[in-house]
Design a protein around this motif. Structure first.
Motif, PDB file in Angstrom:
ATOM      1  N   MET A   1     -10.311  85.059  33.563  1.00  0.00           N
ATOM      2  CA  MET A   1      -9.436  84.365  32.613  1.00  0.00           C
ATOM      3  C   MET A   1      -9.233  82.927  33.051  1.00  0.00           C
ATOM      4  SD  MET A   1      -5.601  85.394  31.254  1.00  0.00           S
ATOM      5  CE  MET A   1      -6.180  86.670  30.147  1.00  0.00           C
ATOM      6  N   ARG A   2      -9.319  82.005  32.100  1.00  0.00           N
ATOM      7  CA  ARG A   2      -9.201  80.585  32.423  1.00  0.00           C
ATOM      8  C   ARG A   2      -7.742  80.177  32.604  1.00  0.00           C
ATOM      9  NH1 ARG A   2     -13.553  77.326  31.515  1.00  0.00           N
ATOM     10  NH2 ARG A   2     -12.387  75.570  30.652  1.00  0.00           N
ATOM     11  N   ASP A   3      -7.559  79.089  33.357  1.00  0.00           N
ATOM     12  CA  ASP A   3      -6.231  78.510  33.555  1.00  0.00           C
ATOM     13  C   ASP A   3      -6.143  77.210  32.762  1.00  0.00           C
ATOM     14  OD1 ASP A   3      -4.587  79.915  35.915  1.00  0.00           O
ATOM     15  OD2 ASP A   3      -6.740  80.083  36.329  1.00  0.00           O
ATOM     16  N   ILE A   4      -5.087  77.082  31.971  1.00  0.00           N
ATOM     17  CA  ILE A   4      -4.887  75.905  31.120  1.00  0.00           C
ATOM     18  C   ILE A   4      -3.587  75.221  31.519  1.00  0.00           C
ATOM     19  CG2 ILE A   4      -4.585  75.053  28.765  1.00  0.00           C
ATOM     20  CD1 ILE A   4      -7.321  76.244  29.182  1.00  0.00           C
ATOM     21  N   LEU A   5      -3.647  73.925  31.789  1.00  0.00           N
ATOM     22  CA  LEU A   5      -2.446  73.115  31.990  1.00  0.00           C
ATOM     23  C   LEU A   5      -1.968  72.632  30.625  1.00  0.00           C
ATOM     24  CD1 LEU A   5      -0.456  71.582  33.872  1.00  0.00           C
ATOM     25  CD2 LEU A   5      -2.118  69.691  33.872  1.00  0.00           C
ATOM     26  N   PHE A   6      -0.707  72.895  30.319  1.00  0.00           N
ATOM     27  CA  PHE A   6      -0.123  72.524  29.029  1.00  0.00           C
ATOM     28  C   PHE A   6       0.929  71.451  29.290  1.00  0.00           C
ATOM     29  CE2 PHE A   6       2.305  72.621  25.221  1.00  0.00           C
ATOM     30  CZ  PHE A   6       1.581  73.264  24.230  1.00  0.00           C
ATOM     31  N   LEU A   7       0.617  70.217  28.907  1.00  0.00           N
ATOM     32  CA  LEU A   7       1.550  69.092  29.058  1.00  0.00           C
ATOM     33  C   LEU A   7       2.277  68.859  27.742  1.00  0.00           C
ATOM     34  CD1 LEU A   7      -0.587  66.412  30.961  1.00  0.00           C
ATOM     35  CD2 LEU A   7       1.212  67.858  31.899  1.00  0.00           C
ATOM     36  N   ALA A   8       3.604  68.696  27.808  1.00  0.00           N
ATOM     37  CA  ALA A   8       4.363  68.472  26.586  1.00  0.00           C
ATOM     38  C   ALA A   8       5.510  67.500  26.844  1.00  0.00           C
ATOM     39  CB  ALA A   8       4.911  69.789  26.032  1.00  0.00           C
ATOM     40  N   HIS A   9       5.771  66.643  25.866  1.00  0.00           N
ATOM     41  CA  HIS A   9       6.852  65.663  26.011  1.00  0.00           C
ATOM     42  C   HIS A   9       8.222  66.288  25.791  1.00  0.00           C
ATOM     43  CE1 HIS A   9       6.740  65.937  21.704  1.00  0.00           C
ATOM     44  NE2 HIS A   9       7.605  64.971  21.527  1.00  0.00           N
ATOM     45  N   ARG A  10       8.234  67.532  25.305  1.00  0.00           N
ATOM     46  CA  ARG A  10       9.483  68.260  25.054  1.00  0.00           C
ATOM     47  C   ARG A  10       9.201  69.745  25.228  1.00  0.00           C
ATOM     48  NH1 ARG A  10      10.641  65.880  20.480  1.00  0.00           N
ATOM     49  NH2 ARG A  10      12.136  64.406  21.348  1.00  0.00           N
ATOM     50  N   VAL A  11      10.084  70.478  25.903  1.00  0.00           N
ATOM     51  CA  VAL A  11       9.883  71.908  26.114  1.00  0.00           C
ATOM     52  C   VAL A  11       9.609  72.583  24.766  1.00  0.00           C
ATOM     53  CG1 VAL A  11      10.938  74.053  26.921  1.00  0.00           C
ATOM     54  CG2 VAL A  11      11.370  71.926  28.146  1.00  0.00           C
ATOM     55  N   PRO A  12       8.511  73.327  24.655  1.00  0.00           N
ATOM     56  CA  PRO A  12       8.113  73.885  23.351  1.00  0.00           C
ATOM     57  C   PRO A  12       8.841  75.165  22.962  1.00  0.00           C
ATOM     58  CG  PRO A  12       6.444  74.373  24.982  1.00  0.00           C
ATOM     59  CD  PRO A  12       7.478  73.527  25.675  1.00  0.00           C
ATOM     60  N   TYR A  13      10.143  75.228  23.277  1.00  0.00           N
ATOM     61  CA  TYR A  13      10.940  76.373  22.845  1.00  0.00           C
ATOM     62  C   TYR A  13      12.406  76.009  22.997  1.00  0.00           C
ATOM     63  CZ  TYR A  13      12.120  81.207  21.850  1.00  0.00           C
ATOM     64  OH  TYR A  13      12.598  82.336  21.250  1.00  0.00           O
ATOM     65  N   PRO A  14      13.260  76.388  22.026  1.00  0.00           N
ATOM     66  CA  PRO A  14      12.959  77.151  20.814  1.00  0.00           C
ATOM     67  C   PRO A  14      12.247  76.299  19.762  1.00  0.00           C
ATOM     68  CG  PRO A  14      15.262  76.511  20.820  1.00  0.00           C
ATOM     69  CD  PRO A  14      14.714  76.094  22.147  1.00  0.00           C
ATOM     70  N   PRO A  15      11.469  76.919  18.901  1.00  0.00           N
ATOM     71  CA  PRO A  15      10.728  76.162  17.878  1.00  0.00           C
ATOM     72  C   PRO A  15      11.630  75.798  16.694  1.00  0.00           C
ATOM     73  CG  PRO A  15      10.203  78.489  17.713  1.00  0.00           C
ATOM     74  CD  PRO A  15      11.103  78.339  18.909  1.00  0.00           C
ATOM     75  N   ASP A  16      12.555  74.856  16.940  1.00  0.00           N
ATOM     76  CA  ASP A  16      13.573  74.534  15.947  1.00  0.00           C
ATOM     77  C   ASP A  16      13.482  73.116  15.409  1.00  0.00           C
ATOM     78  OD1 ASP A  16      14.307  73.261  18.268  1.00  0.00           O
ATOM     79  OD2 ASP A  16      16.287  74.203  18.426  1.00  0.00           O
ATOM     80  N   ARG A  17      12.364  72.451  15.654  1.00  0.00           N
ATOM     81  CA  ARG A  17      12.101  71.135  15.066  1.00  0.00           C
ATOM     82  C   ARG A  17      10.595  70.988  14.960  1.00  0.00           C
ATOM     83  NH1 ARG A  17      14.261  66.398  18.596  1.00  0.00           N
ATOM     84  NH2 ARG A  17      12.594  65.285  17.523  1.00  0.00           N
ATOM     85  N   GLY A  18      10.152  70.000  14.183  1.00  0.00           N
ATOM     86  CA  GLY A  18       8.743  69.922  13.831  1.00  0.00           C
ATOM     87  C   GLY A  18       7.781  69.928  15.001  1.00  0.00           C
ATOM     88  N   ASP A  19       8.011  69.052  15.999  1.00  0.00           N
ATOM     89  CA  ASP A  19       7.077  68.978  17.114  1.00  0.00           C
ATOM     90  C   ASP A  19       7.106  70.253  17.948  1.00  0.00           C
ATOM     91  OD1 ASP A  19       9.709  68.215  17.881  1.00  0.00           O
ATOM     92  OD2 ASP A  19       8.947  67.292  19.712  1.00  0.00           O
ATOM     93  N   LYS A  20       8.287  70.849  18.124  1.00  0.00           N
ATOM     94  CA  LYS A  20       8.395  72.060  18.933  1.00  0.00           C
ATOM     95  C   LYS A  20       7.812  73.277  18.216  1.00  0.00           C
ATOM     96  CE  LYS A  20      12.155  72.466  21.523  1.00  0.00           C
ATOM     97  NZ  LYS A  20      13.571  72.457  21.976  1.00  0.00           N
TER      98      LYS A  20
END
Length: 390
Positions: A1-20
């Motif tokens: 299984m591959r390892d993926i680094l996920f970079l985000a300018h805002r924590v992606p949870y909770p999904p309560d706005r467009g970017d998230k």
């Protein structure tokens, strides 16, 4: 299984706005087929501790609080010759987090502000979503002094940075073909792909179980993050220029502004006859279900508007500005209004029963399933082609 680094300018949870919403759906999709290592900023104190659901999805998680103010970021940008969009997200703790991050097979970078942290010599997919530099150029066209030259500077420097990033990553992603074409027209090169936003039509379903909202009158609803200036401008225009004429014809009409963090300017709109400002709500579906019509009168809008997809999925009649409707393949199931008089006529018609809510939901289900939208990521990140349940 591959390892993926996920970079985000805002924590992606909770999904309560467009970017998230987009970043969460991508993270969930990737986590079903790879070990995902999340490194993200948190601009909300509540996000500084990752939600248990988020930790269940991923292999590791590093969250860096971000509290740098706009004034400081602007001064740093002017001193350094960099765009404010980058200095606002330049943080020693994030550099340290990246130095300590596990080695991975590939990187998924969400939002251009985070491209300054892309690891060297690792294949990377850059999700720009929209052409942010174009937003600043559009704002500069109508801004007054002294803001106009700062916005022009931001558009120029950020555009240059976006093109440099695109030239060195494996692929650059945009949410619509028009955004991808715009990026190419500004000098963007390399592999440019379209990965559209989707909708969870099982969650946004008028037949689902959720708390209902009992509101008298004919309800017009706008949903969104209410400290985001294009949203503030949109509801201000509607409340002051459209709603009074609508109420003159349909006295029972009320306008509900639904979304967290309303600014003082938004709160002030609640003093107008027929305007309700809710602030944050636990579940937007109740408000959408109660709406006679959902509106998206955005004057500055790029890409795919999640608020429009959500209203369509809830089988509500939708009226959108040309910009808010442009990125959505709605097949004529939503109305498009341009100018105050057009808005007044179309809102009154919707309150009288016009609209294609059922057809809009059918279009969303056929066209905007999240799994189908995100499938191109498999090849871009070297993930297995077979489906793995999320």
């Amino acid at each position: 299984m591959r390892d993926i680094l996920f970079l985000a300018h805002r924590v992606p949870y909770p999904p309560d706005r467009g970017d998230k919403i987009r970043s969460y759906q991508v993270l969930r999709y990737l986590a079903a087929r790879a070990r995902v290592h999340l490194v993200a900023f948190a601009d909300d104190p509540a996000d500084c501790q990752a939600h248990p659901h988020l930790r269940e999805l991923i292999a590791s998680c590093t969250i860096v609080p971000r509290r740098k103010g706009r004034v400081r970021a602007t001064l740093e940008a002017l001193a350094s010759g960099l765009p404010v969009s980058l200095t606002a997200f330049d943080h020693p703790a994030m550099h340290a987090a990246m130095a300590a991050a596990p080695r991975t097979d590939a990187t998924y970078c969400f939002s251009g502000q985070m491209a300054q942290y892309l690891p060297a010599r690792t294949p990377a997919v850059m999700d720009f979503c929209d052409v942010d530099s174009a937003k600043f150029a559009q704002q500069a066209a109508t801004a007054a002094l002294p803001l106009r030259p700062l916005l022009r500077r931001e558009a120029r420097l950020l555009g240059r940075f976006e093109c440099a990033v695109a030239a060195r990553v494996t692929a650059s992603l945009f949410v619509t073909a028009s955004e991808a074409a715009l990026f190419r027209s500004t000098g963007g090169s390399g592999r440019i792909e379209v990965v559209e936003n989707g909708i969870d039509a099982r969650f946004f379903d008028p037949a689902a179980s959720f708390e209902t909202v009992d509101r008298a009158g004919q309800l017009i609803v706008f949903t969104g993050q209410m400290d985001y200036q294009p949203n503030v401008d949109a509801v201000t225009l509607f409340a002051r220029e459209v709603l009074p004429a609508v109420r003159a014809r349909r006295p029972a009409a009320r306008f509900a502004i639904v979304g967290r963090a309303p600014t003082p300017a938004v709160h002030a709109l609640a003093k107008l006859p027929g305007v309700l400002v809710t602030g944050a709500v636990p579940d937007v579906r109740g408000w959408l279900a109660a709406a006679q019509v959902c509106v998206a009168p955005l004057q500055l809008a790029r890409g795919i508007q999640n608020k429009v997809l959500e209203a369509m999925a809830m089988a509500r009649p939708v009226i959108a500005s040309p910009g808010a409707a442009e990125g959505i393949d709605h097949a004529g199931t939503i109305a498009v209004a341009d100018g105050a008089e057009d808005w007044i006529e179309q809102v009154c018609a919707a309150l009288d029963g016009a609209g294609q809510g059922g057809a809009a939901r059918a279009q969303v289900i056929a066209r905007y399933d999240w799994r189908a939208r995100l499938q191109p990521l498999d090849a871009l990140l070297g993930l297995p082609a077979e489906r793995v349940a999320a």
